[in-house]
Design a protein around this motif. Structure first.
Motif, mmCIF file in Angstrom:
data_model
loop_
_atom_site.group_PDB
_atom_site.id
_atom_site.type_symbol
_atom_site.label_atom_id
_atom_site.label_comp_id
_atom_site.label_asym_id
_atom_site.label_seq_id
_atom_site.Cartn_x
_atom_site.Cartn_y
_atom_site.Cartn_z
ATOM 1 N N THR A 71 0.818 -1.215 0.000
ATOM 2 C CA THR A 71 0.000 0.000 0.000
ATOM 3 C C THR A 71 0.853 1.267 0.000
ATOM 4 N N THR A 72 2.142 1.138 0.292
ATOM 5 C CA THR A 72 3.013 2.322 0.199
ATOM 6 C C THR A 72 3.124 2.775 -1.252
ATOM 7 N N GLY A 73 2.963 1.840 -2.196
ATOM 8 C CA GLY A 73 3.102 2.180 -3.612
ATOM 9 C C GLY A 73 2.122 3.260 -4.049
ATOM 10 N N GLU A 74 0.858 3.086 -3.703
ATOM 11 C CA GLU A 74 -0.154 4.073 -4.075
ATOM 12 C C GLU A 74 0.052 5.373 -3.299
ATOM 13 N N GLN A 75 0.544 5.254 -2.076
ATOM 14 C CA GLN A 75 0.766 6.461 -1.264
ATOM 15 C C GLN A 75 1.847 7.340 -1.904
ATOM 16 N N VAL A 76 2.852 6.704 -2.486
ATOM 17 C CA VAL A 76 3.880 7.466 -3.205
ATOM 18 C C VAL A 76 3.241 8.199 -4.392
ATOM 19 N N THR A 77 2.391 7.503 -5.145
ATOM 20 C CA THR A 77 1.778 8.134 -6.312
ATOM 21 C C THR A 77 0.897 9.326 -5.939
ATOM 22 N N ILE A 78 0.055 9.167 -4.899
ATOM 23 C CA ILE A 78 -0.832 10.295 -4.550
ATOM 24 C C ILE A 78 -0.010 11.509 -4.140
ATOM 25 N N SER A 79 1.113 11.290 -3.457
ATOM 26 C CA SER A 79 1.959 12.416 -3.031
ATOM 27 C C SER A 79 2.528 13.123 -4.249
ATOM 28 N N LEU A 80 3.085 12.342 -5.168
ATOM 29 C CA LEU A 80 3.731 12.942 -6.332
ATOM 30 C C LEU A 80 2.714 13.652 -7.224
ATOM 31 N N LEU A 81 1.528 13.070 -7.357
ATOM 32 C CA LEU A 81 0.508 13.709 -8.195
ATOM 33 C C LEU A 81 0.057 15.027 -7.564
ATOM 34 N N GLY B 44 18.185 2.689 4.602
ATOM 35 C CA GLY B 44 19.292 3.409 3.984
ATOM 36 C C GLY B 44 18.921 4.789 3.477
ATOM 37 N N LYS B 45 19.080 4.997 2.198
ATOM 38 C CA LYS B 45 18.878 6.327 1.632
ATOM 39 C C LYS B 45 17.481 6.529 1.039
ATOM 40 N N THR B 46 16.532 5.683 1.444
ATOM 41 C CA THR B 46 15.179 5.749 0.885
ATOM 42 C C THR B 46 14.564 7.145 0.958
ATOM 43 N N THR B 47 14.663 7.767 2.133
ATOM 44 C CA THR B 47 14.033 9.083 2.315
ATOM 45 C C THR B 47 14.592 10.078 1.297
ATOM 46 N N ASN B 48 15.913 10.094 1.153
ATOM 47 C CA ASN B 48 16.506 11.016 0.182
ATOM 48 C C ASN B 48 16.058 10.700 -1.245
ATOM 49 N N GLN B 49 15.942 9.406 -1.562
ATOM 50 C CA GLN B 49 15.502 9.030 -2.911
ATOM 51 C C GLN B 49 14.085 9.518 -3.173
ATOM 52 N N LEU B 50 13.216 9.385 -2.170
ATOM 53 C CA LEU B 50 11.833 9.840 -2.337
ATOM 54 C C LEU B 50 11.796 11.356 -2.528
ATOM 55 N N VAL B 51 12.598 12.066 -1.751
ATOM 56 C CA VAL B 51 12.623 13.525 -1.883
ATOM 57 C C VAL B 51 13.151 13.924 -3.269
ATOM 58 N N SER B 52 14.140 13.185 -3.766
ATOM 59 C CA SER B 52 14.653 13.479 -5.109
ATOM 60 C C SER B 52 13.570 13.323 -6.166
ATOM 61 N N LEU B 53 12.770 12.273 -6.001
ATOM 62 C CA LEU B 53 11.667 12.018 -6.928
ATOM 63 C C LEU B 53 10.726 13.230 -6.928
ATOM 64 N N ASP B 65 2.603 17.253 1.219
ATOM 65 C CA ASP B 65 2.851 16.230 0.199
ATOM 66 C C ASP B 65 4.130 15.457 0.508
ATOM 67 N N LEU B 66 5.154 16.173 0.950
ATOM 68 C CA LEU B 66 6.423 15.510 1.275
ATOM 69 C C LEU B 66 6.244 14.523 2.426
ATOM 70 N N ASP B 67 5.476 14.924 3.430
ATOM 71 C CA ASP B 67 5.251 14.020 4.564
ATOM 72 C C ASP B 67 4.502 12.769 4.113
ATOM 73 N N MET B 68 3.485 12.978 3.271
ATOM 74 C CA MET B 68 2.727 11.847 2.729
ATOM 75 C C MET B 68 3.679 10.901 1.983
ATOM 76 N N LEU B 69 4.627 11.503 1.282
ATOM 77 C CA LEU B 69 5.561 10.726 0.455
ATOM 78 C C LEU B 69 6.574 9.960 1.299
ATOM 79 N N VAL B 70 7.301 10.677 2.157
ATOM 80 C CA VAL B 70 8.434 10.031 2.824
ATOM 81 C C VAL B 70 8.011 9.047 3.912
ATOM 82 N N THR B 71 6.817 9.207 4.481
ATOM 83 C CA THR B 71 6.392 8.262 5.515
ATOM 84 C C THR B 71 6.203 6.849 4.963
ATOM 85 N N THR B 72 6.147 6.709 3.641
ATOM 86 C CA THR B 72 6.077 5.356 3.074
ATOM 87 C C THR B 72 7.377 4.598 3.351
ATOM 88 N N GLY B 73 8.480 5.327 3.507
ATOM 89 C CA GLY B 73 9.780 4.683 3.734
ATOM 90 C C GLY B 73 9.781 3.814 4.986
#
Lengths: 410, 410
Positions: A71-81, B44-53, B65-73
């Motif tokens: 479920t983290t996969g969709e959470q990444v997409t909603i953030s980026l969108l 590892g470097k997941t958080t930084n990779q997500l922020v780069s995305l 949006d960033l919080d929604m994104l990085v908490t998937t890590g």
């Protein structure tokens, strides 16, 4: 102002560039005066990558852990969108399944949506925001995160459309609509302007793969108009709705097919009233999906029972059945592999007798031997040799005139 | 049976192999008769990779949006750790921040924990399960997902230890404990068996980087005993607690240092009572972190004001100040780069006068020019040229006898 639910699948959000493109499509929809709820899948192959990571640790992880993971996969997409929309000046809010109020039963890996509490979505729509919802996921009464099974994002979208009484639900994917058959096999395959729920359901079940059957069923039950369309090309897709007008002469609406079919035959099963039930209970308890079933009575005492299943389940199925050989009382098991299933689908069959017969005649005229048959009101399925599959599909597509553009469409 | 909270940082869970290793460590802790709550960071470097995305779409995404994104890590890590534990027969349950009842204020990117509803954690501990909690994240009263800012997983762990009245909180990291100074710079640096909260706080603030200051503060306020230790090597770490016994002669406990320091001087600022406040309000409103501040009065009317800041904030700070030049009323701004900060820390200073003077004498004897100074009860910080930094650290480590193993430790 009308409310539209739009769903974008994994390929449509497969990269940062694709996500930016989706943001532009959404901006247009809003500028055309619509309120939009958008449901997204995980980017490209993310879900498979996450599952592979889990499999590096353990071949069969617990389903609760897998749901938590994927479920983290969709959470990444909603953030980026949401970031992409903000970047072009469109106000949006991203919501996970639990934040969006999508309640589901506690069945990890394959939960059904039980209800949707639309309060938070509605509040945000009223503020003029696009609401972005993570597809494929819900939350149970015990605050457990669950996934909705394969094709779950389609279901999320349709369920949201029903709960929000949306005007329609667009399913954006990597094809431009539903075709009379797979255009990669038959060059003359034609995009259908419209199709009924039942026809779509038969096509979906038969492997057309565009829309998940559960989502179609949901749409049918709540009478939600769907449009299957491409996020890559800007053209009208295929409308899925009740009471699609019959096109002239179009008894058959589409040809579906499926490779990787195998057939298992159980010989001399005792001819008792519990025999069939016992066999399929054993198979179901062991997670084996059975498709077509055929029974031939040999004599008063025994019967031969054949069924088709996916090629990768054959060995498992045979092993399981052999374990229960004594209880079930049969003598031997044989199997046949390298088969395929080819089906014709169309509501026109209800009022046109002899369609099945015509199908068999055409296949025979091509020297194709039919090994199994099953029919419903709007479908005839045949199991044939895999090597004959493409020939069969071409022939049937021709014979039932699916390539012809029909006037009533324009 | 005692309850222990254990936190594993990003390097400790940096790969599937590392996660399996952590699962084994946890199994041992449980087999030794403990109840365990484990807090994990992103791999590892997941958080930084997500922020780069996110940055591929937009340079400054919205914090929500960033919080929604990085908490998937962290959610990925808890899932995989749960799978790894199940795989070696240890019962565990993974919980996201919101599932674990970690409530925080609605400050995206940098929220503080307001309370923890421990019900679900306690229920699972009572069932004999290890409870795995996603660090770095919490949920607001409005069901928003927020992160706790840098080093947030340390804070999650300490806050959980406080809320659960845990016996201790182990912080597993990639070093074996807190050292008298960085062993990569000074070969003779020694691991401290114990250190007080205040000393740790000064060391943490000064860039030792092992433990986040906010977590140490939290531990101090709730009197939680911490142990900083390695997940790679099985040896005792450094205990952080109140009232650590003074080691013989050990006035200074450690030497901290920080590269990338710059100094900005504002010339001829009007000597008015609001002048200082105005300057630092402007800087704070623009997110610029200021460290050491020095003010020299030139004459009755004007003053020169210097402050140190991180090298990568210098240009931004100067631009901002120039924008407000007229309002603030100064004449020019100058800056100096390639500086470093070197500090000595130790509770022993409280009762030993002249430590600062000794520090300055030793630096001077090495020909090192001190450009800025700041002191607290247990710390003296100096800003010097970057090229003198290592020489200064070596000298001070020698002079204050930090390499010597002291008898009272054994």
């Amino acid at each position: 102002m009308s409310l539209i639910v739009q769903k974008f699948g994994g390929t449509s959000v497969g990269s940062v560039e694709r996500i930016k493109h989706v943001a532009n499509l959404l901006k247009e929809t809003v500028e055309n005066g619509n309120q939009v709820v958008v449901v997204v899948s995980a980017m490209g192959k993310t879900t498979n990558q996450l599952v592979s990571l889990a499999n590096e640790i353990c071949e069969e992880p617990q389903k609760r852990d897998l749901d938590m993971l994927v479920t983290t996969g969709e959470q990444v997409t909603i953030s980026l969108l949401s970031i992409a929309l903000a970047n072009i000046g469109v106000e949006a809010v991203s919501l996970t399944g639990w934040q969006a109020g999508i309640k589901a039963e506690e069945q990890f890996g394959n939960a059904r949506i039980t209800s949707i509490d639309t309060k938070r979505i509605t509040e945000n729509l009223e503020k003029g925001k696009i609401v972005i919802v993570a597809g494929f996921q819900g939350v149970t009464v015990n605050d457990e995160i669950v996934t909705l099974g394969r094709g779950g994002s389609d279901t999320s979208a349709v369920a949201l459309a029903a709960a929000l009484k949306a005007e329609k639900c667009d399913i954006f994917t990597d094809v431009t609509g539903v075709f009379t058959t797979d255009p990669r096999i038959v060059g003359g395959a034609r995009k259908l302007p419209a199709i009924s729920y039942d026809e779509m359901l038969e096509l979906a079940n038969l492997g057309a793969g565009v829309l998940h059957p559960r989502a179609v069923e949901f749409a049918k039950n709540y009478n939600i108009t769907l449009e299957v369309r491409s996020s890559f090309k800007s053209e009208a897709g295929t409308i899925v709705m009740e009471g699609v007008e019959m096109e002239r002469n179009l008894i058959v609406r589409g040809i579906a097919f499926e490779e990787e079919v195998s057939k298992i035959t159980i010989h001399q099963l005792p001819n008792e009233k519990n025999a069939l039930g016992n066999v399929f209970t054993v198979l179901a308890n062991n997670g084996i999906n059975v498709d077509i079933i055929i029974q031939n009575v040999n004599d008063q005492d025994t019967t031969n029972l054949s069924f088709s299943t996916h090629a990768n389940e054959v060995n498992h199925a045979i092993n399981i059945l052999k374990q229960y050989q004594e209880e079930l009382g049969f003598t031997t098991i044989t199997s046949e592999t390298d088969l395929a299933k080819v089906s014709i689908v169309g509501s026109g069959m209800i009022s046109n007798h002899g369609v099945a017969a015509q199908m068999f005649r055409e296949l025979a005229s091509e020297g194709i031997f039919v090994k199994m048959v099953t029919t419903s009101e709007i479908k005839v399925s045949t199991v044939i040799d895999r090597e004959d599959m493409e020939k069969a599909v071409h022939k049937l597509h021709d014979v039932f005139q699916l390539a012809e553009v029909v006037k009533t469409e324009s």
